[in-house]
Scaffold this active site. Structure first.
Site, PDB file in Angstrom:
ATOM      1  N   CYS A 258       0.840  -1.197   0.000  1.00 31.89           N
ATOM      2  CA  CYS A 258       0.000   0.000   0.000  1.00 31.89           C
ATOM      3  C   CYS A 258       0.878   1.251   0.000  1.00 31.89           C
ATOM      4  O   CYS A 258       1.728   1.407   0.880  1.00 31.89           O
ATOM      5  CB  CYS A 258      -0.923   0.031   1.215  1.00 31.89           C
ATOM      6  SG  CYS A 258      -1.920   1.531   1.251  1.00 31.89           S
TER       7      CYS A 258
ATOM      8  N   ILE B  87      -0.687  -5.813 -10.168  1.00 28.53           N
ATOM      9  CA  ILE B  87       0.040  -4.844  -9.362  1.00 28.53           C
ATOM     10  C   ILE B  87      -0.912  -4.083  -8.422  1.00 28.53           C
ATOM     11  O   ILE B  87      -2.095  -3.958  -8.722  1.00 28.53           O
ATOM     12  CB  ILE B  87       0.768  -3.804 -10.264  1.00 28.53           C
ATOM     13  CG1 ILE B  87      -0.210  -3.101 -11.198  1.00 28.53           C
ATOM     14  CG2 ILE B  87       1.882  -4.450 -11.019  1.00 28.53           C
ATOM     15  CD1 ILE B  87       0.391  -1.975 -12.037  1.00 28.53           C
ATOM     16  N   ASN B  88      -0.354  -3.579  -7.331  1.00 33.17           N
ATOM     17  CA  ASN B  88      -1.072  -2.592  -6.531  1.00 33.17           C
ATOM     18  C   ASN B  88      -0.993  -1.257  -7.287  1.00 33.17           C
ATOM     19  O   ASN B  88      -0.469  -1.191  -8.384  1.00 33.17           O
ATOM     20  CB  ASN B  88      -0.441  -2.488  -5.137  1.00 33.17           C
ATOM     21  CG  ASN B  88      -1.430  -1.990  -4.079  1.00 33.17           C
ATOM     22  OD1 ASN B  88      -2.272  -1.130  -4.362  1.00 33.17           O
ATOM     23  ND2 ASN B  88      -1.328  -2.501  -2.872  1.00 33.17           N
TER      24      ASN B  88
END
Lengths: 268, 318
Positions: B135, B196-197
């Site tokens: 994050c 992917i984030n």
């Protein structure tokens, strides 16, 4: 119960420069909604705009509802091109409605500019239930009134315009305060309910100037940029006192909150 | 209906079987029940919950979200109710049905990841965990776990000791080599990797000269990040043996097929769910149509089927 409903556009017209009113046939949402709730509008089937646009539900007449908006960007501009007969996908009704205070002695509704539509819905709800209600609107001038010139409501509500233009000249908080003072004199302030919706300037002015703690109820409906509209993305947080965290979500905890508890973004 | 009229969309990711390859991405499907009125959860092969931490998190200051059309920039900051409330009040409602419930876990320190997973082990029916180590919107933990492969490997290994359930790690594109994070996850015992984030991004109001998010920078998602995601999935496909879950800008069935061709065994749908919570049902129907039309017998035959003349051109660690 929330619905994803393909609503048929019945009419769409510019009622003031840059301000539009659209009526849509949306039977499921009309049957389920209450004043203060909103719909999340899929403006176009393409990826632009990417997100839905949250709009307050204005008047509800039978199976039709009214949306009123000002053109401020791509999404709201695209909505002006929608023609009658086209369908728009609506997600709704969303959010917590106003507390429909049936036991109050008086109901004072205060709208600022484009904050008016949900209060018109609430106003008509009280009127249908034969409950005394006053609707105040504050605008800069006539061009900001989110009602068409031929709208009968124009002659029913108390309009205050900063520019005058044939209306009471000044700020909307002035006639509101006068009405509340009169109610205090006759001993009914404590049984009065106040409902508001408008820009932060109005919200702050109401918080500062009116004796909201002495009222039976004082609520405000807020707006904020939204992602999902249903509490999933947590993007529409606002600072509200009295919850488990400093933040509450406009889409699902609100948009209606206690007037005294809300803070503008960035001011803790 | 004949068997060929309704192709089988099921996929297998190690110990996890899904009835279709479509998962809802963490943060885009709430805790799992929010869309129940308007969308059938079972249209999804599974869903990843909002990230759960040990204690409740309040999230970042507003404004937290701004549209950078056709993408989205957010700085939610992993606001969530904490594991105790989630395990007691929410989790029992989401483990019913054929859509697999996978719980995303995000914490500030390694011990908390272990503790959260240990607490969730008591909840029957959870299919697995996605360790959110990527994050970009939190000050402690978050992406830092992913940027150092040694830490990634240790974290996965420690969680691995706490559970026999399926584990995937969610990886960030905001590092030089995402395959380092994937290899570290594999070495630590992860069953799969998710990528992917969001990409670190920023939006500015030219008039006021103020950032559009209170945190100044945020995570960018939506259709514009798909090419980046495809490249990262392809890179990781050439690096690891465990299944890959592709994420980034998916809005239709062709996007799903493309992710599988470059190496994904399943995908996650994210930002697009905000516009259309019923999108997974539509994509599943379109995928069946595609399989019929193209004569694809099993979606798994797509995985890594990219046709190249020159092989992998990306830097793959030896």
């Amino acid at each position: 119960m929330k619905y994803l409903e393909d609503a048929v556009v019945v009419s769409n017209r510019e009622i003031r420069p840059g301000i539009w009113s659209m009526w849509l046939r949306s039977p499921q949402i009309c049957a389920a909604t209450l004043p203060g709730q909103f719909v999340h509008v899929k403006v176009d089937a393409s990826l632009t705009p990417l997100l839905r646009r949250p709009l307050s539900i204005g008047r509800v007449h039978g199976d039709q509802l009214e949306l009123v908006w000002r053109v401020v960007g791509t999404g709201t501009d695209m909505l002006t091109d929608v023609r009658p007969g086209v369908t728009l996908n609506l997600l709704g009704p969303l959010g917590q409605p106003f507390t429909r205070e049936v036991n109050a002695s008086h109901r004072v509704l205060v709208g600022g500019g484009l904050g008016l539509p949900p209060l018109v819905y609430l106003y008509e709800w009280f009127r249908e239930h034969d409950l005394p209600v006053t609707l105040h609107l504050g605008v800069s001038g006539r061009a900001d009134i989110p009602l068409a010139e031929d709208d009968p409501l124009l002659n029913e509500i108390e309009i205050t315009a900063e520019n005058g233009e044939g209306f009471r000249k000044g700020l909307v908080t002035e006639p509101v305060l006068e009405q509340l003072q009169a109610l205090e004199t006759d001993g009914s302030l404590g049984s009065t309910a106040l409902y508001s919706c408008g820009p932060w300037g109005l919200v702050n002015a109401l918080q500062r100037t009116i004796p909201h703690s002495q009222l039976k109820l004082a609520e405000v409906s807020l707006e904020q940029q939204m992602g999902c509209g249903v509490g999933v993305c947590q993007g529409c947080a606002v600072i509200v006192e009295g919850g488990d965290t400093p933040y509450q979500l406009v889409c699902s905890d609100g948009p209606v909150f206690p007037l005294a508890a809300v803070h503008p973004p960035g001011v803790a | 209906m004949t068997a060929t009229a309704s192709p089988d969309l099921s996929v297998i990711l190690g110990s996890l079987s899904l009835h279709n390859p479509l998962l809802a991405a963490s943060g885009c499907f709430g805790y799992g029940t929010e869309y129940d009125d308007v969308a059938d959860r079972d249209n999804l092969g599974g869903f990843i919950t909002k990230s759960i931490s040990l204690a409740p998190w309040k999230g970042n200051d507003p404004p937290r979200l701004t549209e950078v059309s056709p993408g989205l920039l957010n700085s939610i900051g992993l606001a969530n109710m904490g594991v105790e409330k989630f395990a007691n009040e929410v989790a029992p409602q989401i483990v019913t049905g054929k859509s697999k419930a996978i719980v995303s876990v995000a914490c500030k320190v390694m011990e908390e990841y272990e503790e959260v997973v240990a607490l969730l082990e008591d909840v029957e029916g959870i299919a697995g965990y996605e360790l959110n180590i990527s994050c970009p919107n939190v000050k402690e933990g978050g992406m830092a776990f992913c940027l150092n492969p040694n830490i990634t490997e240790e974290l996965v290994a420690r969680v691995r000791k706490r559970t026999n359930r399926w584990i995937t790690t969610k990886l960030t594109p905001n590092m030089t080599s995402v395959s380092q994070g994937a290899l570290a996850s594999e070495a630590g015992g992860a069953d799969a990797v998710s990528l992917i984030n969001t990409l670190v991004g920023m939006a500015v109001d030219w008039k006021s000269r103020r950032p559009k998010l209170a945190t100044i920078t945020g995570g960018y998602s939506g259709p514009p990040i798909k090419p980046v995601a495809l490249a990262k999935v392809w890179e990781v496909w050439n690096a690891v043996k465990i299944p890959i879950i592709g994420i980034g800008g998916i809005t239709n069935w062709k996007d799903v097929v493309e992710f599988m061709i470059v190496g994904a065994s399943a995908v996650q749908i994210g930002t697009a769910l905000y516009a259309d919570p019923n999108l997974p049902g539509q994509i599943a129907a379109d995928l069946r149509e595609y399989m019929r039309n193209e004569g694809v017998g099993s979606l798994s035959e797509l995985t890594g089927s990219l046709k190249t003349d020159r092989g992998a051109m990306v830097g793959v660690p030896a």
